[in-house]
Design a protein around this motif. Structure first.
Motif, mmCIF file in Angstrom:
data_model
loop_
_atom_site.group_PDB
_atom_site.id
_atom_site.type_symbol
_atom_site.label_atom_id
_atom_site.label_comp_id
_atom_site.label_asym_id
_atom_site.label_seq_id
_atom_site.Cartn_x
_atom_site.Cartn_y
_atom_site.Cartn_z
ATOM 1 N N VAL A 13 0.848 -1.193 0.000
ATOM 2 C CA VAL A 13 0.000 0.000 0.000
ATOM 3 C C VAL A 13 0.882 1.242 0.000
ATOM 4 C CG1 VAL A 13 -1.615 1.379 1.375
ATOM 5 C CG2 VAL A 13 -2.030 -1.056 1.055
ATOM 6 N N LEU A 14 1.913 1.217 0.854
ATOM 7 C CA LEU A 14 2.844 2.343 0.906
ATOM 8 C C LEU A 14 3.522 2.574 -0.438
ATOM 9 C CD1 LEU A 14 4.614 2.045 4.372
ATOM 10 C CD2 LEU A 14 3.299 3.983 3.506
ATOM 11 N N ALA A 19 4.159 5.838 -5.230
ATOM 12 C CA ALA A 19 4.185 5.951 -6.695
ATOM 13 C C ALA A 19 3.139 6.967 -7.155
ATOM 14 C CB ALA A 19 3.926 4.594 -7.328
ATOM 15 N N MET A 20 1.975 6.945 -6.510
ATOM 16 C CA MET A 20 0.894 7.854 -6.870
ATOM 17 C C MET A 20 1.298 9.303 -6.561
ATOM 18 S SD MET A 20 -3.032 6.965 -5.929
ATOM 19 C CE MET A 20 -2.912 7.585 -4.267
ATOM 20 N N LEU A 21 1.889 9.514 -5.383
ATOM 21 C CA LEU A 21 2.319 10.860 -4.987
ATOM 22 C C LEU A 21 3.433 11.372 -5.911
ATOM 23 C CD1 LEU A 21 2.265 10.505 -1.104
ATOM 24 C CD2 LEU A 21 0.751 11.923 -2.503
ATOM 25 N N GLN A 22 4.329 10.482 -6.302
ATOM 26 C CA GLN A 22 5.392 10.884 -7.223
ATOM 27 C C GLN A 22 4.816 11.267 -8.582
ATOM 28 O OE1 GLN A 22 8.081 7.564 -6.879
ATOM 29 N NE2 GLN A 22 9.161 8.482 -5.158
ATOM 30 N N ALA A 23 3.793 10.518 -9.023
ATOM 31 C CA ALA A 23 3.131 10.847 -10.285
ATOM 32 C C ALA A 23 2.431 12.201 -10.180
ATOM 33 C CB ALA A 23 2.133 9.748 -10.653
ATOM 34 N N LEU A 24 1.844 12.461 -9.015
ATOM 35 C CA LEU A 24 1.170 13.742 -8.784
ATOM 36 C C LEU A 24 2.184 14.892 -8.835
ATOM 37 C CD1 LEU A 24 -1.397 15.337 -8.038
ATOM 38 C CD2 LEU A 24 -0.924 14.837 -5.638
ATOM 39 N N LEU A 60 9.288 15.094 -1.573
ATOM 40 C CA LEU A 60 9.467 15.908 -2.779
ATOM 41 C C LEU A 60 10.958 16.078 -3.068
ATOM 42 C CD1 LEU A 60 7.585 19.138 -3.727
ATOM 43 C CD2 LEU A 60 10.052 19.078 -3.880
ATOM 44 N N LEU A 61 11.729 16.420 -2.017
ATOM 45 C CA LEU A 61 13.164 16.670 -2.200
ATOM 46 C C LEU A 61 13.945 15.412 -2.560
ATOM 47 C CD1 LEU A 61 14.021 19.241 0.601
ATOM 48 C CD2 LEU A 61 13.765 19.667 -1.846
ATOM 49 N N SER A 62 13.356 14.243 -2.298
ATOM 50 C CA SER A 62 14.072 13.016 -2.658
ATOM 51 C C SER A 62 13.368 12.295 -3.812
ATOM 52 C CB SER A 62 14.218 12.109 -1.437
ATOM 53 O OG SER A 62 12.969 11.933 -0.811
ATOM 54 N N HIS A 63 12.591 13.041 -4.597
ATOM 55 C CA HIS A 63 11.932 12.465 -5.780
ATOM 56 C C HIS A 63 13.001 11.833 -6.669
ATOM 57 C CE1 HIS A 63 9.558 12.049 -9.413
ATOM 58 N NE2 HIS A 63 8.475 12.396 -8.743
ATOM 59 N N PRO A 64 12.759 10.587 -7.127
ATOM 60 C CA PRO A 64 13.803 9.896 -7.906
ATOM 61 C C PRO A 64 14.159 10.610 -9.218
ATOM 62 C CG PRO A 64 11.740 8.647 -7.888
ATOM 63 C CD PRO A 64 11.594 9.738 -6.890
#
Length: 173
Positions: A13-14, A19-24, A60-64
């Motif tokens: 779930v995490l 993944a969803m938050l990164q896409a957002l 956010l600061l560690s977005h891949p």
């Protein structure tokens, strides 16, 4: 046993939430460059909420994908350097403030083109004065940004800030 599968569910779930938050964030990084201010304005408004939650901001600061973070920084920097409605200016400055607070964030600010950095600092300086477009709260946040940069111990910031040419009536806080 049961406990094991429960833990497994939590991680999946995490992972999907992450993944969803990164896409957002990727979407927001595109929206912040929208030609229309209702698009870019909405993006900085969302980022203000994001910055209000430490865990979310850390994510956010560690977005891949570093280009996503750079697009967000660049969008906020551009908005602060432009003449925009007061609420968009304030939200952009709040977003920049989140970047000025810690070394990782400042590194992204520093990595912008120097002319963009100068435009950002000039925009922040202008917003430290209460004017038609700047209320007291926005002025305080803009001042906070400049203070964070000046006091960061990174020698480039005081040099860049002091090198700005500003309207004659302006005096450094």
């Amino acid at each position: 046993g049961f406990g094991h599968s429960e833990a497994h569910l939590d991680t999946s779930v995490l992972q999907s939430s992450l993944a969803m938050l990164q896409a957002l964030l990727t979407k927001i990084s595109q929206l912040i460059h929208h030609k229309e201010l209702d698009g870019s304005g909405a993006a900085v408004e969302l980022l203000c909420c994001w910055g209000a939650v430490d865990e979310a901001w850390g994510m956010l600061l560690s977005h891949p994908d570093v280009s996503v973070i750079n697009k967000i920084v660049n969008g906020a920097v551009n908005l602060v350097g432009r003449t925009v409605p007061p609420v968009v200016a304030r939200n952009s400055i709040i977003v920049l403030h989140s970047f000025t607070v810690e070394p990782r964030g400042r590194a992204f600010l520093r990595s912008q083109h120097l002319q963009n950095v100068r435009a950002m600092l000039g925009g922040l300086l202008l917003h430290t004065q209460s004017t038609i477009t700047t209320d007291d709260v926005t002025a305080q946040i803009a001042n906070g940004c400049l203070r964070n940069l000046r006091d960061s111990g990174e020698e480039c910031w005081p040099r860049w800030i002091n090198g700005l040419t500003l309207p004659r009536e302006y005096t450094m806080p």
